[in-house]
Design a protein around this motif. Sequence first.
Motif, PDB file in Angstrom:
ATOM      1  N   ARG A 127      -1.358  -8.845  12.233  1.00 60.11           N
ATOM      2  CA  ARG A 127      -1.190  -7.395  12.315  1.00 60.11           C
ATOM      3  C   ARG A 127      -0.185  -6.904  11.267  1.00 60.11           C
ATOM      4  O   ARG A 127      -0.403  -5.884  10.600  1.00 60.11           O
ATOM      5  N   ALA A 128       0.904  -7.648  11.111  1.00 60.27           N
ATOM      6  CA  ALA A 128       1.950  -7.269  10.156  1.00 60.27           C
ATOM      7  C   ALA A 128       1.440  -7.329   8.717  1.00 60.27           C
ATOM      8  O   ALA A 128       1.654  -6.404   7.919  1.00 60.27           O
ATOM      9  N   LEU A 129       0.763  -8.418   8.374  1.00 60.40           N
ATOM     10  CA  LEU A 129       0.233  -8.568   7.019  1.00 60.40           C
ATOM     11  C   LEU A 129      -0.817  -7.502   6.708  1.00 60.40           C
ATOM     12  O   LEU A 129      -0.850  -6.939   5.612  1.00 60.40           O
ATOM     13  N   SER A 130      -1.657  -7.216   7.685  1.00 62.44           N
ATOM     14  CA  SER A 130      -2.707  -6.218   7.501  1.00 62.44           C
ATOM     15  C   SER A 130      -2.109  -4.844   7.215  1.00 62.44           C
ATOM     16  O   SER A 130      -2.541  -4.142   6.287  1.00 62.44           O
ATOM     17  N   ALA A 131      -1.103  -4.462   7.993  1.00 66.29           N
ATOM     18  CA  ALA A 131      -0.482  -3.151   7.812  1.00 66.29           C
ATOM     19  C   ALA A 131       0.150  -3.029   6.437  1.00 66.29           C
ATOM     20  O   ALA A 131       0.063  -1.977   5.780  1.00 66.29           O
TER      21      ALA A 131
END
Length: 334
Positions: free
Chosen positions: A84-88
């Motif tokens: 989720r963090a990398l995607s954002a």
Amino acid sequence: MKLLNAAVFFILVPTLTPALDPLSTSVFMGSAAVAWQLLSPHSWLKCSLLECCNMKDTLNFSVIKMDLERKVFGQHLAIQTVLRALSANMYSKRPRKPLVMSFHGWTGTGKSFVSSIIAENLYQLNIPRRRFVHHFSTVLHFPHLSHVRLYEEQLQNWIRGNVSACPRSLFIFSEMDQMPHGLIDSIVPFLGYREEIEGVYYGKAIFIFLNNAGGDKITEIALDYWRRLKRREDIPVKELQFQLSEEIFRNRNSGFFHSQLIKKNLIDYFIPFLPLEYKHVKECVREELRVQGHPEDEDLIAEIALAMIDYPSEERLYSSKGCKTVASRVTLSI
């Protein structure tokens, strides 16, 4: 600029080749094309053969998701949060601040492994990975408490210089629980919500902290769920993240004791790595047998995994060393 280079190239080539025979012309044209690719700052050929900063700003999320789910055992919360963090961060054209993640858990639970998977997916070739992924070991790079001021200056210069060269730089700090008090606060200016600092944009950089501190709190919560007959999969990640931030802020041996990074909310994600159970250690042993080229032996897998389950002393539910010693145990057992 690329179009201009290409235009110049194709204008000049015809004037240089009339006197050459067809074979020589083909060789010349091919050599010139290769030379142009190598001289172009971010050409596909140069990035493939030499070294190039990742200017695509993309990750193949299906690949990194498969890597994490196939290679990392018992860490559903960590995997979900990391993705989720990398995607954002990656899907934002111009992130407002660098991505800052802090990994917490007992030794051997997968913190270093996950950070290496991120690095390998961000930079798949060894040469650019060595140049644009920066790994700081507290024991190796910051061993003397009396040199903290010098370390602060060196760390700031290193980050500033490398982000200037490659905005998508990855910085990994291991053994944060042994970091000299106050040292990590020297990088606070680079982690905030700023457009640029002295002409340098830091929003695409990624910072990962690896920390054993907080592992006991994570285990305490996981054990409490187990004793209440609840599944570890039902532990809410937000509850763990909040308790982690409180725990390491008060912990003198966390590297973040009363840190400005926490006071100013500069750490985007506190990511918990749960203690590993018997079934997870078995998967580690199975994978290590495969890596070492041995056939699967269910009796041996069970024997090694069972010997590593030692906490708490009565229930013997978790491995206090995670999968840290699996490789050596497999080697000794074959």
